[in-house]
Design a protein around this motif. Structure first.
Motif, mmCIF file in Angstrom:
data_model
loop_
_atom_site.group_PDB
_atom_site.id
_atom_site.type_symbol
_atom_site.label_atom_id
_atom_site.label_comp_id
_atom_site.label_asym_id
_atom_site.label_seq_id
_atom_site.Cartn_x
_atom_site.Cartn_y
_atom_site.Cartn_z
ATOM 1 N N UNK A 1 0.765 -1.289 -0.026
ATOM 2 C CA UNK A 1 -0.047 0.239 0.073
ATOM 3 C C UNK A 1 0.788 1.296 -0.175
ATOM 4 N N UNK A 2 1.711 1.373 1.181
ATOM 5 C CA UNK A 2 2.392 2.539 1.153
ATOM 6 C C UNK A 2 3.778 2.488 1.045
ATOM 7 N N UNK A 3 4.473 1.449 0.730
ATOM 8 C CA UNK A 3 5.858 1.113 0.306
ATOM 9 C C UNK A 3 6.748 1.495 1.295
ATOM 10 N N UNK A 4 6.168 1.376 2.757
ATOM 11 C CA UNK A 4 7.358 1.734 3.760
ATOM 12 C C UNK A 4 8.282 0.424 3.869
ATOM 13 N N UNK A 5 8.068 -0.390 3.621
ATOM 14 C CA UNK A 5 8.908 -2.017 3.736
ATOM 15 C C UNK A 5 8.867 -2.703 2.412
ATOM 16 N N UNK A 6 9.878 -3.451 2.133
ATOM 17 C CA UNK A 6 9.816 -4.434 0.689
ATOM 18 C C UNK A 6 9.040 -5.494 1.046
ATOM 19 N N UNK A 7 8.750 -6.087 0.013
ATOM 20 C CA UNK A 7 7.952 -7.200 -0.239
ATOM 21 C C UNK A 7 8.743 -8.493 0.682
ATOM 22 N N UNK A 8 10.105 -8.406 0.605
ATOM 23 C CA UNK A 8 10.954 -9.357 1.019
ATOM 24 C C UNK A 8 10.718 -9.482 2.738
ATOM 25 N N UNK A 9 10.695 -7.912 3.217
ATOM 26 C CA UNK A 9 10.671 -7.819 4.569
ATOM 27 C C UNK A 9 9.455 -8.494 5.189
ATOM 28 N N UNK A 10 8.258 -8.004 4.489
ATOM 29 C CA UNK A 10 7.100 -8.405 4.805
ATOM 30 C C UNK A 10 6.885 -9.846 4.803
ATOM 31 N N UNK A 11 7.450 -10.556 3.687
ATOM 32 C CA UNK A 11 7.581 -12.063 3.804
ATOM 33 C C UNK A 11 8.143 -12.518 5.162
ATOM 34 N N UNK A 12 9.299 -12.088 5.192
ATOM 35 C CA UNK A 12 10.207 -12.611 6.336
ATOM 36 C C UNK A 12 9.387 -12.240 7.618
ATOM 37 N N UNK A 13 8.756 -11.186 7.903
ATOM 38 C CA UNK A 13 7.977 -10.916 9.346
ATOM 39 C C UNK A 13 6.727 -12.070 9.200
ATOM 40 N N UNK A 14 6.175 -12.327 8.132
ATOM 41 C CA UNK A 14 4.950 -13.053 8.100
ATOM 42 C C UNK A 14 5.332 -14.650 8.585
ATOM 43 N N UNK A 15 6.665 -14.843 8.522
ATOM 44 C CA UNK A 15 6.967 -16.076 9.086
ATOM 45 C C UNK A 15 6.648 -16.114 10.641
ATOM 46 N N UNK A 16 6.716 -15.003 11.405
ATOM 47 C CA UNK A 16 6.614 -14.858 13.003
ATOM 48 C C UNK A 16 5.146 -15.364 13.009
ATOM 49 N N UNK A 17 5.155 -16.363 14.151
ATOM 50 C CA UNK A 17 3.635 -16.480 14.597
ATOM 51 C C UNK A 17 3.097 -15.569 15.515
ATOM 52 N N UNK A 18 1.806 -15.409 15.565
ATOM 53 C CA UNK A 18 1.334 -14.534 16.539
ATOM 54 C C UNK A 18 1.787 -14.852 17.927
ATOM 55 N N UNK A 19 1.466 -16.075 18.242
ATOM 56 C CA UNK A 19 1.727 -16.676 19.529
ATOM 57 C C UNK A 19 3.402 -16.337 19.885
ATOM 58 N N UNK A 20 4.048 -16.655 19.055
ATOM 59 C CA UNK A 20 5.738 -16.305 19.521
ATOM 60 C C UNK A 20 5.788 -14.859 19.821
ATOM 61 N N UNK A 21 4.940 -14.096 18.977
ATOM 62 C CA UNK A 21 5.259 -12.448 19.016
ATOM 63 C C UNK A 21 4.757 -12.125 20.512
ATOM 64 N N UNK A 22 3.517 -12.694 20.721
ATOM 65 C CA UNK A 22 2.786 -12.256 22.063
ATOM 66 C C UNK A 22 3.669 -12.838 23.460
#
Lengths: 123, 296
Positions: B175-196
């Motif tokens: 949407x706004x291009x503040x992060x790269x697609x590669x960075x978004x893909x890497x961050x998606x690998x984190x589970x919500x449980x692990x983040x919490x």
């Protein structure tokens, strides 16, 4: 009160109860919002107390439902081919038959007119 | 077999995104909102004359065009998903979309994923919920950079705007291009449980909303059963929001009963209203935080 009058009052009472629940309100909330005693709302929804036209209109407004639907003068389910029904629903075709049926019933209850007359007249 | 509708071209997507951005700015202005703060999307919809209802039908959302326009949302979806779906349906309202059931069925037979109307509504939803100025402010006030922010930091920013973690990542990249697609893909690998777990120190099974001292919005929407992590020292004015324990990153509370609870630090420097709706609330959005009726 004749038997048919009793049946009609009972039907209206049932729809008032259903509309209140669809609006997310308790009987206590309704009593507070309309300045009624809580038992009055219970009696109305049990069909034990006559509900005036003025009260029906106020309740319809509070619940965002049509007066015509509340008093039984509107269909229980929206006709899928009704041209007045305009939707944007990306997953409509994925809805299971039962879910679509419930959705069409829900839409039938809603008010469609900003200045709906007390005698109904919508879908 | 009918031919599939061709995918939207890149220039078309850019034109649609530009249209969505302008509409989001106009919708916020018309609804009396500024162009940076997180918003209550239900409040904005109502301010624009659209009634919002929650039902228990297994669906995402639906817009009903008419003299009394309505947005129908399923309470069976997670809270953040409901907010996004509402923004999407508000997009349909803004762009005056509305079709007969037969037309919708016909349209769906051809294609559903490359529909310009859906792309427009989705893009509108991102811009209206997460304006770029607000996003930048949310990161910078905490001393974070979107390009290098961790999963936990992204989660806190998502909580700021009342959206899901994945939704924020999509908007930041596409949407706004503040992060790269590669960075978004890497961050998606984190589970919500692990983040919490990282944020509160141990596993939180239910959804967790984090409001730190930099939070932009004065209100925070949750539903019964959810956990809320508030800044250290904060006290709740009402037992509807029950204190559970102190953690290294703040005080953990549980939403016990519906209502609106004021939360404030003893020195009054930080305050917020936690608005608690019943779990999977069915009804009109405007009634969702009414105090429980004890006689019911």
């Amino acid at each position: 009160m004749t038997e048919s009058e009793g049946n009609r009052r009972s039907d209206i009472a049932g729809r008032l109860r259903e509309a209140r629940k669809l609006a997310g309100l308790s009987q206590g909330h309704v009593a507070q919002m309309l300045g009624l005693h809580r038992p009055s709302v219970t009696e109305i929804e049990s069909g034990n107390r006559r509900v005036s036209t003025d009260e029906i209109v106020k309740l319809a407004e509070l619940y965002d439902v049509s007066v015509a639907w509340l008093v039984g003068d509107a269909p229980d389910k929206v006709d899928q081919s009704d041209p007045r029904l305009e939707l944007a629903a990306r997953e409509l075709t994925k809805l299971k038959g039962d879910d679509l049926d419930r959705l069409l019933k829900l839409l039938a209850a809603m008010r469609t007119d900003k200045s709906e007359p007390a005698d109904g007249g919508d879908r | 077999m009918p031919a599939l509708r061709p995918a939207i071209s890149a220039p078309d997507r850019r034109a649609l995104a530009s249209q969505a951005l302008k509409a989001a700015v106009a919708a916020r202005a018309k609804g009396g909102q500024n162009q940076q703060s997180p918003i209550c999307i239900y409040g904005l919809s109502e301010a624009l004359g659209v009634i919002v209802r929650f039902n228990d039908i297994n669906m995402e959302g639906m817009y009903e065009k008419g003299e009394r326009p309505r947005i129908h949302l399923s309470a069976k979806r997670p809270l953040v998903r409901r907010a996004y779906n509402c923004a999407h349906e508000l997009g349909h309202h803004i762009f005056k979309h509305g079709f007969s059931i037969d037309e919708l069925k016909e349209d769906a037979r051809e294609s559903s994923w490359d529909d310009p109307k859906e792309f427009l509504a989705d893009t509108f939803a991102g811009f209206v919920l997460m304006p770029i100025v607000g996003l930048r402010q949310s990161f910078s006030s905490r001393g974070w950079n979107p390009a290098t922010a961790s999963a936990a930091q992204m989660y806190i920013v998502a909580c700021d705007f009342g959206v899901g973690y994945g939704t924020l990542l999509t908007h930041l990249s596409a949407g706004v291009g503040l992060i790269s697609f590669a960075r978004a893909t890497a961050l998606r690998k984190a589970t919500l449980k692990s983040i919490r777990t990282e944020i509160v120190g141990d596993a939180i099974l239910n959804h967790l909303v984090v409001a730190d001292s930099y939070r932009l919005s004065p209100v925070l929407d949750v539903e019964v059963g959810m956990r809320v992590l508030l800044p250290t020292g904060v006290e709740a004015a009402d037992p509807n929001l029950k204190f559970e324990r102190d953690t290294q990153t703040g005080r953990l509370f549980k939403a016990e009963r519906q209502g609106i609870v004021q939360t404030v630090t003893p020195d009054g420097a930080w305050a917020n209203f936690v608005r608690i709706a019943p779990k999977e609330y069915i009804g009109l959005a405007q009634y969702r935080h009414l105090e429980e009726d004890s006689d019911e």
